[in-house]
Write a protein that holds these residues in place. Structure first.
Motif, PDB file in Angstrom:
ATOM      1  N   ARG A  52       0.817  -1.206   0.000  1.00 46.58           N
ATOM      2  CA  ARG A  52       0.000   0.000   0.000  1.00 46.58           C
ATOM      3  C   ARG A  52       0.856   1.264   0.000  1.00 46.58           C
ATOM      4  N   HIS A  53       2.115   1.130  -0.384  1.00 49.72           N
ATOM      5  CA  HIS A  53       2.982   2.292  -0.531  1.00 49.72           C
ATOM      6  C   HIS A  53       2.887   2.797  -1.964  1.00 49.72           C
ATOM      7  N   CYS A  54       3.307   4.023  -2.182  1.00 49.39           N
ATOM      8  CA  CYS A  54       3.223   4.589  -3.531  1.00 49.39           C
ATOM      9  C   CYS A  54       4.182   3.883  -4.480  1.00 49.39           C
ATOM     10  N   GLU A  55       5.376   3.546  -4.001  1.00 50.29           N
ATOM     11  CA  GLU A  55       6.335   2.852  -4.843  1.00 50.29           C
ATOM     12  C   GLU A  55       6.090   1.348  -4.776  1.00 50.29           C
ATOM     13  N   THR A  56       6.368   0.677  -5.878  1.00 53.96           N
ATOM     14  CA  THR A  56       6.275  -0.777  -5.886  1.00 53.96           C
ATOM     15  C   THR A  56       7.354  -1.343  -4.970  1.00 53.96           C
ATOM     16  N   GLU A  57       6.960  -2.130  -3.997  1.00 56.23           N
ATOM     17  CA  GLU A  57       7.911  -2.731  -3.069  1.00 56.23           C
ATOM     18  C   GLU A  57       7.630  -4.231  -2.980  1.00 56.23           C
ATOM     19  N   LEU A  58       8.523  -5.026  -3.550  1.00 56.80           N
ATOM     20  CA  LEU A  58       8.382  -6.471  -3.505  1.00 56.80           C
ATOM     21  C   LEU A  58       9.431  -7.048  -2.571  1.00 56.80           C
ATOM     22  N   ASN A  59       9.049  -8.032  -1.785  1.00 55.76           N
ATOM     23  CA  ASN A  59      10.047  -8.682  -0.945  1.00 55.76           C
ATOM     24  C   ASN A  59      10.892  -9.629  -1.793  1.00 55.76           C
ATOM     25  N   ASN A  60      11.867 -10.264  -1.180  1.00 52.24           N
ATOM     26  CA  ASN A  60      12.812 -11.088  -1.940  1.00 52.24           C
ATOM     27  C   ASN A  60      12.129 -12.232  -2.668  1.00 52.24           C
ATOM     28  N   ASN A  61      11.193 -12.900  -2.007  1.00 53.61           N
ATOM     29  CA  ASN A  61      10.499 -14.016  -2.643  1.00 53.61           C
ATOM     30  C   ASN A  61       9.647 -13.545  -3.817  1.00 53.61           C
ATOM     31  N   GLN A  62       8.977 -12.411  -3.664  1.00 54.14           N
ATOM     32  CA  GLN A  62       8.159 -11.874  -4.744  1.00 54.14           C
ATOM     33  C   GLN A  62       9.020 -11.456  -5.934  1.00 54.14           C
ATOM     34  N   GLN A  63      10.153 -10.824  -5.646  1.00 54.09           N
ATOM     35  CA  GLN A  63      11.062 -10.447  -6.723  1.00 54.09           C
ATOM     36  C   GLN A  63      11.574 -11.675  -7.461  1.00 54.09           C
ATOM     37  N   LEU A  64      11.892 -12.727  -6.714  1.00 52.36           N
ATOM     38  CA  LEU A  64      12.386 -13.954  -7.338  1.00 52.36           C
ATOM     39  C   LEU A  64      11.319 -14.581  -8.225  1.00 52.36           C
ATOM     40  N   THR A  65      10.084 -14.621  -7.737  1.00 49.87           N
ATOM     41  CA  THR A  65       8.984 -15.184  -8.533  1.00 49.87           C
ATOM     42  C   THR A  65       8.793 -14.399  -9.831  1.00 49.87           C
ATOM     43  N   LEU A  66       8.772 -13.070  -9.725  1.00 52.12           N
ATOM     44  CA  LEU A  66       8.589 -12.236 -10.907  1.00 52.12           C
ATOM     45  C   LEU A  66       9.744 -12.393 -11.879  1.00 52.12           C
ATOM     46  N   ALA A  67      10.975 -12.385 -11.375  1.00 49.43           N
ATOM     47  CA  ALA A  67      12.150 -12.509 -12.243  1.00 49.43           C
ATOM     48  C   ALA A  67      12.166 -13.858 -12.953  1.00 49.43           C
ATOM     49  N   ARG A  68      11.840 -14.913 -12.240  1.00 53.58           N
ATOM     50  CA  ARG A  68      11.827 -16.249 -12.855  1.00 53.58           C
ATOM     51  C   ARG A  68      10.750 -16.338 -13.928  1.00 53.58           C
ATOM     52  N   TYR A  69       9.602 -15.768 -13.661  1.00 53.50           N
ATOM     53  CA  TYR A  69       8.524 -15.783 -14.655  1.00 53.50           C
ATOM     54  C   TYR A  69       8.957 -15.071 -15.931  1.00 53.50           C
ATOM     55  N   LEU A  70       9.495 -13.862 -15.787  1.00 51.63           N
ATOM     56  CA  LEU A  70       9.905 -13.088 -16.958  1.00 51.63           C
ATOM     57  C   LEU A  70      11.009 -13.797 -17.730  1.00 51.63           C
ATOM     58  N   ARG A  71      11.959 -14.392 -17.021  1.00 52.51           N
ATOM     59  CA  ARG A  71      13.050 -15.110 -17.680  1.00 52.51           C
ATOM     60  C   ARG A  71      12.537 -16.341 -18.425  1.00 52.51           C
ATOM     61  N   ALA A  72      11.452 -16.955 -17.913  1.00 53.52           N
ATOM     62  CA  ALA A  72      10.884 -18.128 -18.583  1.00 53.52           C
ATOM     63  C   ALA A  72      10.144 -17.742 -19.856  1.00 53.52           C
ATOM     64  N   MET A  73       9.657 -16.496 -19.920  1.00 52.75           N
ATOM     65  CA  MET A  73       8.830 -16.073 -21.040  1.00 52.75           C
ATOM     66  C   MET A  73       9.619 -15.332 -22.121  1.00 52.75           C
ATOM     67  N   LEU A  74      10.664 -14.613 -21.731  1.00 52.84           N
ATOM     68  CA  LEU A  74      11.338 -13.685 -22.636  1.00 52.84           C
ATOM     69  C   LEU A  74      12.845 -13.907 -22.646  1.00 52.84           C
ATOM     70  N   ALA A  75      13.483 -13.339 -23.651  1.00 53.62           N
ATOM     71  CA  ALA A  75      14.942 -13.335 -23.673  1.00 53.62           C
ATOM     72  C   ALA A  75      15.450 -12.615 -22.427  1.00 53.62           C
ATOM     73  N   ALA A  76      16.637 -12.991 -21.969  1.00 50.93           N
ATOM     74  CA  ALA A  76      17.150 -12.483 -20.698  1.00 50.93           C
ATOM     75  C   ALA A  76      17.200 -10.961 -20.651  1.00 50.93           C
ATOM     76  N   SER A  77      17.679 -10.331 -21.716  1.00 49.27           N
ATOM     77  CA  SER A  77      17.793  -8.870 -21.713  1.00 49.27           C
ATOM     78  C   SER A  77      16.423  -8.205 -21.646  1.00 49.27           C
ATOM     79  N   THR A  78      15.452  -8.781 -22.347  1.00 52.65           N
ATOM     80  CA  THR A  78      14.085  -8.249 -22.320  1.00 52.65           C
ATOM     81  C   THR A  78      13.467  -8.440 -20.942  1.00 52.65           C
ATOM     82  N   ALA A  79      13.652  -9.632 -20.383  1.00 59.38           N
ATOM     83  CA  ALA A  79      13.101  -9.924 -19.063  1.00 59.38           C
ATOM     84  C   ALA A  79      13.683  -8.986 -18.008  1.00 59.38           C
TER      85      ALA A  79
END
Length: 206
Positions: free
Chosen positions: A147-174
């Motif tokens: 509920r903060h103005c800036e996006t704040e993800l904890n370590n597990n959330q960041q890992l989930t998002l990063a893994r998802y993007l890497r699975a879908m897109l080229a590394a540089s795009t992800a």
């Protein structure tokens, strides 16, 4: 009950060799399944929510029963939604070999972009003025966002998002998408020009 699709699927048979069309309603939106000439196309309009994911699962099962779809598409006309549900929907699409396309006139922000990224092929209308892309702050839900103005993800959330993007897109795009999502805030939507989406590899064609 948030799901309304039970008993709400309707089939339309149009004159001549016109596609078979089925409609699946859910609270907050709806899906339309169009089948013709070996192509199955699902059009999604509304919010990305648990009800949308459940309805999408139902429609995909209908597609699998047909066994006649050499091409499978999801067309998106979705602006808002939950990040966790967007990741779930995107994973379902990629696992089943769907491509994605943005509908003319649509506005596609962060949750929509995550689903769009899951397509084997990812198409934006050739007239870039017909769509608007942008990175919005992640809306809070039980899995992502706060509920903060800036996006704040904890370590597990960041890992989930990063893994998802890497699975879908080229590394540089992800990696670029990951940075843009994390930089988003509540003050404005950071517009992504269509030409940049093509250049960075988020879209594969127009």
């Amino acid at each position: 009950m948030s799901l309304l699709f039970a008993g709400c699927a309707t089939s339309i048979t149009e004159p001549g060799a016109v596609p078979k069309i089925e409609r699946f309603a859910y609270r907050g939106g709806g899906l339309v399944l169009r089948q013709a000439d070996g192509e199955c196309r699902i059009v999604a309009a509304g919010e990305i929510s648990p009800a949308m994911v459940s309805s999408l699962t139902l429609v995909m099962r209908e597609v699998e029963k047909q066994r006649a779809c050499s091409k499978k598409w999801l067309e998106l006309n979705i602006t808002d939604g939950l990040l966790g549900q967007a990741i779930t929907a995107g994973s379902m699409l990629r696992n089943r070999g769907y491509s994605t396309r943005l509908q003319p006139g649509s506005v596609c922000h962060t949750p929509c972009l995550l689903v769009f990224a899951a397509g084997v092929q990812r198409v934006i209308p050739s007239d870039s003025l017909l769509v608007r892309l942008g990175f919005s702050q992640i809306p809070p839900d039980e899995d992502f966002g706060g509920r903060h103005c800036e996006t704040e993800l904890n370590n597990n959330q960041q890992l989930t998002l990063a893994r998802y993007l890497r699975a879908m897109l080229a590394a540089s795009t992800a990696d670029r998408m990951f940075r843009m999502i994390n930089e988003a805030n509540c003050q404005e939507v950071h517009e992504l020009p269509v030409r940049d989406a093509l250049t960075m590899g988020l879209a594969t064609g127009g």
